[in-house]
Design an enzyme around this catalytic site. Structure first.
Site, mmCIF file in Angstrom:
data_model
loop_
_atom_site.group_PDB
_atom_site.id
_atom_site.type_symbol
_atom_site.label_atom_id
_atom_site.label_comp_id
_atom_site.label_asym_id
_atom_site.label_seq_id
_atom_site.Cartn_x
_atom_site.Cartn_y
_atom_site.Cartn_z
ATOM 1 N N ARG A 1 38.255 17.998 29.950
ATOM 2 C CA ARG A 1 38.341 16.983 28.896
ATOM 3 C C ARG A 1 37.554 15.737 29.236
ATOM 4 O O ARG A 1 37.478 14.810 28.412
ATOM 5 C CB ARG A 1 39.808 16.608 28.649
ATOM 6 C CG ARG A 1 40.678 17.773 28.225
ATOM 7 C CD ARG A 1 42.101 17.327 27.970
ATOM 8 N NE ARG A 1 42.992 18.455 27.727
ATOM 9 C CZ ARG A 1 44.281 18.353 27.438
ATOM 10 N NH1 ARG A 1 44.820 17.132 27.344
ATOM 11 N NH2 ARG A 1 45.020 19.421 27.247
ATOM 12 N N LYS B 1 48.839 32.043 28.329
ATOM 13 C CA LYS B 1 49.342 30.680 28.236
ATOM 14 C C LYS B 1 50.025 30.526 26.876
ATOM 15 O O LYS B 1 49.496 30.983 25.866
ATOM 16 C CB LYS B 1 48.188 29.691 28.359
ATOM 17 C CG LYS B 1 48.580 28.224 28.126
ATOM 18 C CD LYS B 1 47.365 27.327 28.285
ATOM 19 C CE LYS B 1 47.703 25.873 28.026
ATOM 20 N NZ LYS B 1 46.554 24.986 28.283
ATOM 21 N N GLU C 1 45.150 22.974 37.848
ATOM 22 C CA GLU C 1 44.320 23.156 36.654
ATOM 23 C C GLU C 1 43.679 21.827 36.273
ATOM 24 O O GLU C 1 44.362 20.894 35.858
ATOM 25 C CB GLU C 1 45.165 23.669 35.493
ATOM 26 C CG GLU C 1 44.382 23.831 34.198
ATOM 27 C CD GLU C 1 45.270 24.172 33.004
ATOM 28 O OE1 GLU C 1 44.885 23.808 31.875
ATOM 29 O OE2 GLU C 1 46.334 24.785 33.196
#
Length: 212
Positions: free
Chosen positions: A47, A131, A43
């Site tokens: 960002r 999640k 993943e």
């Protein structure tokens, strides 16, 4: 090798490395080290400015990796990640609009929740793979244990504060399919290009799969 459904993500490996990359040039050697260690799902969080480029490179050059985009917070990010070659999408939380955009890509998704109500709202939309974030701050293993009774059809990927030491306790829960962790790719290892260390951490994490 990309998963066909969100639930398939849980079958790839017990731990999904959650990666923040500042240089897309690190993407391919990092992904190869993780895959060699037994962790094919990666993943890459959205960002940094390098994130989409990193996803593109991994998707193109590391065929044994399943690269996903994390920290998806807007419909535009979902679309751009899919266009870059992401094989799955992960969000820290979820709104109706974001979920629709993620689902519209046709990719497996792990929308983020931290409460029973949020999980139920997504369950109404047919999402059973979620999640749990931020895992430790939101109640950790005890909270997930409490959710197993009323929401037995939901499985989670706890992320946020999970460590190599706490991961086995999470993975022992029947409603946890995998965990997300940042400890696989320490900032100093990435800066030094220490892919051997990344591979070793991946190998140790891959061995955490519990017997069901």
């Amino acid at each position: 090798m990309n998963p066909r459904s969100s639930e398939d993500l849980f079958d790839l490996a017990p731990v999904v490395p959650v990666v923040v990359l500042s240089d897309a040039a690190d993407a391919v050697p990092m992904a190869r080290a993780l895959v060699a260690g037994g962790l094919p799902a990666v993943e890459v969080t959205l960002r940094t400015e390098a994130a989409l480029g990193a996803i593109e490179r991994i998707a193109a050059e590391v065929p044994d990796a399943v690269v996903g985009a994390g920290t998806v917070t807007t419909p535009e990010q979902a679309e751009r990640a899919a266009a870059a070659g992401a094989g799955f999408l992960v969000s820290p939380g979820c709104t109706a609009g974001l979920y629709e955009a993620m689902a519209a890509t046709g990719l497996p998704t792990l929308p983020g929740v931290s409460t029973a109500s949020e999980a139920m709202a997504l369950l109404e939309r047919g999402a059973t793979a979620l999640k749990f974030f931020p895992a430790e701050a939101a109640g950790g293993r005890a909270y997930l244990t409490s959710l197993a009774g009323p929401l037995p059809q939901v499985r989670f990927c706890p992320t946020g504060g999970v460590t190599a030491a706490s991961a086995p306790d999470y993975l022992a829960l029947p409603n946890v399919g995998c965990v997300g962790g940042t400890w696989l790719t320490p900032a100093d290892a990435l800066a030094a290009g220490d892919w051997e260390r990344v591979g070793q951490l991946a190998s140790e994490a891959a061995a955490l799969a519990p017997a069901r």
